[in-house]
Design a protein around this motif. Structure first.
Motif, PDB file in Angstrom:
ATOM      1  N   GLY A   1       0.829  -1.312   0.053  1.00 27.13           N
ATOM      2  CA  GLY A   1       0.041  -0.022   0.086  1.00 27.13           C
ATOM      3  C   GLY A   1       0.824   1.339   0.081  1.00 27.13           C
ATOM      4  N   LEU A   2       2.033   1.205   0.166  1.00 25.72           N
ATOM      5  CA  LEU A   2       2.940   2.234   0.255  1.00 25.72           C
ATOM      6  C   LEU A   2       3.934   2.254  -1.142  1.00 25.72           C
ATOM      7  CD1 LEU A   2       4.225   2.229   3.729  1.00 25.72           C
ATOM      8  CD2 LEU A   2       2.261   3.261   2.827  1.00 25.72           C
ATOM      9  N   ALA A   3       4.295   3.651  -1.209  1.00 25.95           N
ATOM     10  CA  ALA A   3       5.121   3.696  -2.528  1.00 25.95           C
ATOM     11  C   ALA A   3       6.259   4.758  -2.100  1.00 25.95           C
ATOM     12  CB  ALA A   3       4.593   4.305  -3.773  1.00 25.95           C
ATOM     13  N   TYR A   4       7.390   4.676  -2.952  1.00 24.51           N
ATOM     14  CA  TYR A   4       8.472   5.642  -2.383  1.00 24.51           C
ATOM     15  C   TYR A   4       8.201   6.937  -3.109  1.00 24.51           C
ATOM     16  CZ  TYR A   4      13.196   7.325  -2.180  1.00 24.51           C
ATOM     17  OH  TYR A   4      14.625   8.000  -1.612  1.00 24.51           O
ATOM     18  N   ASP A   5       8.271   7.975  -2.044  1.00 27.78           N
ATOM     19  CA  ASP A   5       8.137   9.361  -2.696  1.00 27.78           C
ATOM     20  C   ASP A   5       9.690   9.995  -2.623  1.00 27.78           C
ATOM     21  OD1 ASP A   5       7.936  12.436  -1.996  1.00 27.78           O
ATOM     22  OD2 ASP A   5       6.041  11.885  -2.489  1.00 27.78           O
ATOM     23  N   ARG A   6       9.841  10.478  -3.840  1.00 25.76           N
ATOM     24  CA  ARG A   6      11.186  11.004  -4.321  1.00 25.76           C
ATOM     25  C   ARG A   6      11.492  12.150  -3.816  1.00 25.76           C
ATOM     26  NH1 ARG A   6      11.326   9.399 -10.946  1.00 25.76           N
ATOM     27  NH2 ARG A   6      10.307   7.412 -10.725  1.00 25.76           N
ATOM     28  N   GLU A   7      10.429  12.945  -3.246  1.00 20.48           N
ATOM     29  CA  GLU A   7      10.978  14.213  -2.621  1.00 20.48           C
ATOM     30  C   GLU A   7      10.973  13.999  -1.446  1.00 20.48           C
ATOM     31  OE1 GLU A   7      11.380  17.376  -4.199  1.00 20.48           O
ATOM     32  OE2 GLU A   7      11.047  16.503  -6.138  1.00 20.48           O
ATOM     33  N   ALA A   8      10.281  13.605  -0.504  1.00 19.29           N
ATOM     34  CA  ALA A   8      10.350  13.324   0.909  1.00 19.29           C
ATOM     35  C   ALA A   8      11.376  12.131   1.219  1.00 19.29           C
ATOM     36  CB  ALA A   8       8.890  12.897   1.484  1.00 19.29           C
ATOM     37  N   ARG A   9      11.594  11.211   0.152  1.00 14.80           N
ATOM     38  CA  ARG A   9      12.643  10.218   0.323  1.00 14.80           C
ATOM     39  C   ARG A   9      12.352   9.305   1.465  1.00 14.80           C
ATOM     40  NH1 ARG A   9      16.949  11.132  -3.087  1.00 14.80           N
ATOM     41  NH2 ARG A   9      17.155  13.262  -3.865  1.00 14.80           N
ATOM     42  N   VAL A  10      10.791   9.029   1.508  1.00 15.99           N
ATOM     43  CA  VAL A  10      10.370   7.968   2.536  1.00 15.99           C
ATOM     44  C   VAL A  10       9.043   7.073   1.714  1.00 15.99           C
ATOM     45  CG1 VAL A  10      10.899   9.098   4.404  1.00 15.99           C
ATOM     46  CG2 VAL A  10       8.801   9.541   3.492  1.00 15.99           C
ATOM     47  N   CYS A  11       8.736   6.063   2.475  1.00 17.27           N
ATOM     48  CA  CYS A  11       7.576   5.283   1.745  1.00 17.27           C
ATOM     49  C   CYS A  11       6.290   6.021   2.358  1.00 17.27           C
ATOM     50  CB  CYS A  11       7.692   3.789   2.262  1.00 17.27           C
ATOM     51  SG  CYS A  11       9.133   3.158   1.466  1.00 17.27           S
ATOM     52  N   MET A  12       5.325   6.528   1.505  1.00 20.80           N
ATOM     53  CA  MET A  12       4.032   7.021   1.783  1.00 20.80           C
ATOM     54  C   MET A  12       3.119   6.273   1.059  1.00 20.80           C
ATOM     55  SD  MET A  12       5.352  11.173   1.148  1.00 20.80           S
ATOM     56  CE  MET A  12       3.776  11.588   1.467  1.00 20.80           C
ATOM     57  N   TRP A  13       1.895   6.869   1.577  1.00 21.79           N
ATOM     58  CA  TRP A  13       0.488   6.068   0.707  1.00 21.79           C
ATOM     59  C   TRP A  13       0.654   6.070  -0.654  1.00 21.79           C
ATOM     60  CZ3 TRP A  13      -1.670   2.525   3.397  1.00 21.79           C
ATOM     61  CH2 TRP A  13      -2.016   2.661   4.810  1.00 21.79           C
ATOM     62  N   ALA A  14       0.487   5.050  -1.458  1.00 21.29           N
ATOM     63  CA  ALA A  14       0.908   5.289  -2.813  1.00 21.29           C
ATOM     64  C   ALA A  14       0.066   6.203  -3.311  1.00 21.29           C
ATOM     65  CB  ALA A  14       0.495   3.649  -3.206  1.00 21.29           C
ATOM     66  N   ASP A  15      -1.408   6.487  -2.982  1.00 24.46           N
ATOM     67  CA  ASP A  15      -2.084   7.334  -3.892  1.00 24.46           C
ATOM     68  C   ASP A  15      -1.707   8.721  -3.538  1.00 24.46           C
ATOM     69  OD1 ASP A  15      -4.016   8.627  -1.623  1.00 24.46           O
ATOM     70  OD2 ASP A  15      -3.727   6.406  -1.078  1.00 24.46           O
ATOM     71  N   GLN A  16      -0.665   9.012  -2.793  1.00 24.13           N
ATOM     72  CA  GLN A  16      -0.147  10.391  -2.144  1.00 24.13           C
ATOM     73  C   GLN A  16       1.149  10.655  -3.286  1.00 24.13           C
ATOM     74  OE1 GLN A  16       0.118  10.719   1.991  1.00 24.13           O
ATOM     75  NE2 GLN A  16      -2.362  10.876   1.884  1.00 24.13           N
ATOM     76  N   VAL A  17       1.524   9.631  -3.963  1.00 23.99           N
ATOM     77  CA  VAL A  17       2.727   9.600  -4.603  1.00 23.99           C
ATOM     78  C   VAL A  17       2.468   9.994  -6.220  1.00 23.99           C
ATOM     79  CG1 VAL A  17       4.961   8.605  -5.162  1.00 23.99           C
ATOM     80  CG2 VAL A  17       4.015   8.148  -2.947  1.00 23.99           C
ATOM     81  N   PRO A  18       2.793  11.215  -6.488  1.00 20.08           N
ATOM     82  CA  PRO A  18       2.386  11.457  -8.029  1.00 20.08           C
ATOM     83  C   PRO A  18       3.025  10.426  -9.058  1.00 20.08           C
ATOM     84  CG  PRO A  18       3.320  13.233  -6.831  1.00 20.08           C
ATOM     85  CD  PRO A  18       3.594  12.088  -5.931  1.00 20.08           C
ATOM     86  N   GLU A  19       3.977   9.875  -9.011  1.00 23.94           N
ATOM     87  CA  GLU A  19       4.625   9.022 -10.027  1.00 23.94           C
ATOM     88  C   GLU A  19       3.736   7.631  -9.961  1.00 23.94           C
ATOM     89  OE1 GLU A  19       7.502  11.676  -8.826  1.00 23.94           O
ATOM     90  OE2 GLU A  19       6.376  10.223  -7.532  1.00 23.94           O
ATOM     91  N   CYS A  20       2.845   7.440  -9.138  1.00 27.90           N
ATOM     92  CA  CYS A  20       2.230   5.992  -8.858  1.00 27.90           C
ATOM     93  C   CYS A  20       0.807   6.245  -9.673  1.00 27.90           C
ATOM     94  CB  CYS A  20       1.919   5.743  -7.602  1.00 27.90           C
ATOM     95  SG  CYS A  20       3.122   4.351  -6.927  1.00 27.90           S
ATOM     96  N   LYS A  21       0.445   5.304 -10.624  1.00 29.23           N
ATOM     97  CA  LYS A  21      -0.889   5.286 -11.141  1.00 29.23           C
ATOM     98  C   LYS A  21      -1.628   4.612 -10.354  1.00 29.23           C
ATOM     99  CE  LYS A  21       1.256   5.639 -15.706  1.00 29.23           C
ATOM    100  NZ  LYS A  21       1.288   5.188 -17.216  1.00 29.23           N
ATOM    101  N   ASN A  22      -3.076   4.475 -10.360  1.00 24.38           N
ATOM    102  CA  ASN A  22      -3.891   3.461  -9.609  1.00 24.38           C
ATOM    103  C   ASN A  22      -3.699   2.315  -9.952  1.00 24.38           C
ATOM    104  OD1 ASN A  22      -6.302   3.821  -7.810  1.00 24.38           O
ATOM    105  ND2 ASN A  22      -7.119   2.675  -9.582  1.00 24.38           N
ATOM    106  N   GLU A  23      -3.408   1.853 -11.218  1.00 25.91           N
ATOM    107  CA  GLU A  23      -3.304   0.562 -11.416  1.00 25.91           C
ATOM    108  C   GLU A  23      -2.291  -0.255 -10.632  1.00 25.91           C
ATOM    109  OE1 GLU A  23      -2.996   2.816 -14.315  1.00 25.91           O
ATOM    110  OE2 GLU A  23      -5.263   2.601 -14.250  1.00 25.91           O
TER     111      GLU A  23
END
Length: 252
Positions: A125-147
């Motif tokens: 459910g988490l994804a790597y945020d390139r700006e914050a450099r931490v794992c965040m909820w994937a829907d809050q990471v711009p690079e992540c598509k819903n799929e």
């Protein structure tokens, strides 16, 4: 021809002059005036120009200039020291040192040290945020598509589940341990504690993590693993975390 040689020598002499540095003290480490990954080492009042590893920068925060420290670029405030050595890349590493997002999977990132890449994966459910450099909820990471966020899972339309409150729970179509929580139409992937699986509730959009033997179709999810020992180790890890310990990163 002689003129060309004299011209090159003159240019070289100018470059050497630009790189000259007068040590303020007999010993110390001083930032370069324009480069963030270079610095001067003074020993017995003799200056030596040093360069951090590719992807590292000189940390100039020590007001006494006694610390020789090269850190990741994102950890150093370079200020006006904007110049950097050209990138040296290896597979998964934009530079020899640093933390970099995976080019294809948004929940994967790489820790690079001297060009050697170690793979890390965020929790479900988490994804790597390139700006914050931490794992965040994937829907809050711009690079992540819903799929990618929910493997194509789509939340029910508003009002479709009559018994649902502010959120609803839904079983993962392939993995007994995983499930989705829908909050305002956004699906987030969760995982049950190890030793348990997700059991669909009696009402639509409900469910809980239960023992595998209580969930039809998931009885053999953990195979021959000793679940009692695993649960005990997780309990001890949880107690250690509550007492001030740091959770370990998930490396794969």
């Amino acid at each position: 021809m002689k003129y060309s040689i004299v011209f090159v020598v003159a240019l070289f002499g100018a470059a050497v002059a630009q790189e000259s540095f007068k040590c303020p003290d007999d010993f110390g480490f001083y930032p370069h005036h324009s480069s963030c990954d270079k610095y001067w080492k003074c020993d017995n009042n003799v200056a030596e120009l040093k360069t951090c590893g590719n992807g590292l920068a000189f940390d100039a925060t020590d007001s006494k200039y006694l610390t020789e420290n090269c850190d990741y670029l994102h950890n150093v405030d370079c200020g006006d020291r904007t110049q950097l050595e050209p990138p040296i890349s290896t597979p998964h590493c934009e530079r020899l040192y640093g933390i970099f997002a995976d080019a294809a999977k948004c929940d994967v990132f790489w820790n690079c040290w001297n060009g050697e890449a170690s793979r890390y994966q965020c929790s479900p459910g988490l994804a790597y945020d390139r700006e914050a450099r931490v794992c965040m909820w994937a829907d809050q990471v711009p690079e992540c598509k819903n799929e990618e966020v929910a493997n194509g899972f789509a939340c029910p339309a508003a009002g479709e589940i009559s018994n649902a409150g502010s959120f609803s729970r839904h079983a993962h179509p392939e993995d007994c341990r995983k499930y989705y929580i829908c909050l305002e139409g956004v699906a987030r992937e969760y995982g049950c504690p190890i030793g348990t699986v997700f059991k669909i509730g009696d009402a639509d959009g409900t469910g809980n993590c239960e023992d595998p033997e209580d969930v039809p179709g998931c009885e053999d999810y953990y195979g021959d693993l000793d679940l009692k020992s695993i649960r005990k180790s997780e309990l001890l890890a949880g107690l250690a975390l509550q007492s001030g310990g740091a959770p370990a990163a998930h490396q794969s």
